[in-house]
Design a protein around this motif. Sequence first.
Motif, short mmCIF file in Angstrom:
data_model
loop_
_atom_site.label_atom_id
_atom_site.label_comp_id
_atom_site.label_asym_id
_atom_site.label_seq_id
_atom_site.Cartn_x
_atom_site.Cartn_y
_atom_site.Cartn_z
N PRO A 113 0.83 -1.41 0.01
CA PRO A 113 -0.26 -0.13 0.43
C PRO A 113 0.52 1.08 -0.08
CG PRO A 113 0.21 -0.97 2.29
CD PRO A 113 1.38 -2.49 1.26
N PRO A 159 -0.97 9.66 0.65
CA PRO A 159 -2.64 9.36 -0.21
C PRO A 159 -2.32 9.94 -1.26
CG PRO A 159 -2.53 9.55 2.05
CD PRO A 159 -1.09 9.42 1.82
N THR A 185 -13.75 7.69 -5.30
CA THR A 185 -13.72 7.26 -4.08
C THR A 185 -12.54 7.14 -3.01
OG1 THR A 185 -15.20 6.26 -5.30
CG2 THR A 185 -14.86 4.71 -3.02
N THR A 186 -12.86 7.75 -1.96
CA THR A 186 -11.57 7.63 -0.87
C THR A 186 -11.85 6.35 0.61
OG1 THR A 186 -13.23 9.22 0.96
CG2 THR A 186 -11.33 10.03 -1.03
N ALA A 187 -12.58 5.24 0.26
CA ALA A 187 -12.99 4.26 0.60
C ALA A 187 -11.78 3.47 1.11
CB ALA A 187 -13.59 3.38 0.15
N ARG A 188 -11.58 2.98 2.22
CA ARG A 188 -10.25 2.19 2.94
C ARG A 188 -9.32 1.20 2.17
NH1 ARG A 188 -10.63 1.63 9.07
NH2 ARG A 188 -8.27 0.99 8.96
N ILE A 189 -10.33 0.45 1.54
CA ILE A 189 -10.30 -0.22 0.35
C ILE A 189 -9.64 -0.31 -0.65
CG2 ILE A 189 -11.17 -1.70 1.49
CD1 ILE A 189 -13.46 -2.41 -0.75
N GLY A 190 -9.60 1.23 -0.90
CA GLY A 190 -9.14 1.80 -2.49
C GLY A 190 -10.30 1.98 -2.98
N ARG A 191 -10.04 3.22 -3.97
CA ARG A 191 -11.03 3.76 -4.79
C ARG A 191 -11.49 2.71 -6.11
NH1 ARG A 191 -8.07 8.51 -8.07
NH2 ARG A 191 -6.55 7.73 -8.88
N GLU A 200 -3.14 -4.42 -1.85
CA GLU A 200 -4.10 -3.76 -1.24
C GLU A 200 -3.71 -2.64 -2.56
OE1 GLU A 200 -3.57 -2.41 2.30
OE2 GLU A 200 -2.11 -4.00 2.92
N ARG A 245 -4.99 4.44 -2.61
CA ARG A 245 -6.04 5.15 -1.33
C ARG A 245 -5.72 6.57 -1.79
NH1 ARG A 245 -6.46 4.43 4.84
NH2 ARG A 245 -8.32 5.90 4.49
N ALA A 272 -6.62 10.16 -0.26
CA ALA A 272 -7.09 11.17 0.32
C ALA A 272 -8.23 11.96 0.61
CB ALA A 272 -6.20 11.79 1.02
#
Length: 426
Positions: free
Chosen positions: A11, A15, A97-103, A213, A216, A218
């Motif tokens: 990861p 960001p 998209t700013t989701a924790r699992i990735g956009r 992963e 992401r 930010a």
Amino acid sequence: MTTAGRSSDTPAPAPALALAEPVDRVTRGWTAALCLANGAIWVGWYGPLQILLASQAEDFAPGTGMSKLTLLAWVTGAGAVVSLVANPFFGALSDRTTARIGRRTAWIVAGSAGGALSLLLLSGAGGVWTMAAGWCLVQLTLNAAFAALTAAVPDRVPRLQRGTVGGWLGAAQILGVVGGTGLATAAGGIRAGYAACAVFTMVGVLPYVLRHEDLRLAVGDRPPWSWRTFAAGFWLSPRRYPDLGWAWLTRFLINLSNALVLLYLLYYLRDRLHHDDPDEGVLILTAVNGVTLLATVVVGGVWSDRVGRRKPFVIWSGVLMAVATAALAGWQTWPGAIVAAAVLGIGFGVFTSVDFALMTDVLPKAMDRGKDLGVINVANALPQVTAPALAAPIVTYLGGYRVLYLAAAGVGLAGAMLVVRIRGVD
């Protein structure tokens, strides 16, 4: 390879890397997982397109006042309209998209799960309207996954590796087409065929989303929301971005030519060549095409990366495809169809990998990669709308399959020649 000791599979610690031009070469594991996910989505599309939708159209056509050709054209055309909107729309959403699992991963998961459920709903269609609604839902959901998956390439792959990755993605695409056709044929019925495609579509994306992963975005890197700006972003002016415009037109015309060839392939074998088992014939031609495509798709991408050029590969692959398509018009026999399928695979293999790399090379902005690739992917979906509108009257009123394939050859040749207008790429 890594830079500063960091693998491309780990990861991003910052960001801002989500918007940076990638420099670390991606690993074989990342590429393999991405390709499996890509192939799974194509299974979800082409099991229905090659076999299952045509069989349903044949069942539902009596009593509708439409021939099976016209019914299939309307259903696939409606789905393609949905695809035209869905691909750039979900690409744009994944950009933001700013989701924790990735956009990208968030939409790959949601889209593939929705696609699997949609295929199961389509398997239970009881008439024309439920068949059309089910196929539109399949297009909506799978395009959400495909838009995000495609955008992962310019996010993660450096420019001089994109031809190679594009080649492997092209190989996965044809394996998905062959696999979808094989599953639909071997399952032993329409419902079983849809169920098999649905399971593979969902399971095939899991290695990518579980093992790798995503980058992401930010919250602070996401631009302020505005409906006007969001809507206006879908228009990429050919005057402002001429290379992107010519690249888009090249892809559209060559894909239109290919769509004209594939749309009525089952009916061509049954009604024109009088093949004993047209379903099996489609599978054989798809397999032949797939073997020759696989022989060139990776080689073409790697070769293009090594010489640092794209346009000559696109031109000559388009010319070769046009010649093969014209052969279908002049040599209307089963051996002729096999030879044409083989030559089309050689040309389309090179085109698939190199054209994908060319498209990523002309993207205007890092922030809009998903949306811009979605707009470019309209050149894949729009032929599905245009091809039925052109093919049905040609076959019915203007000379049949011979004229259809001559027209397809002319369209593909025009697309190959227009690539010379792209100035910013060698």
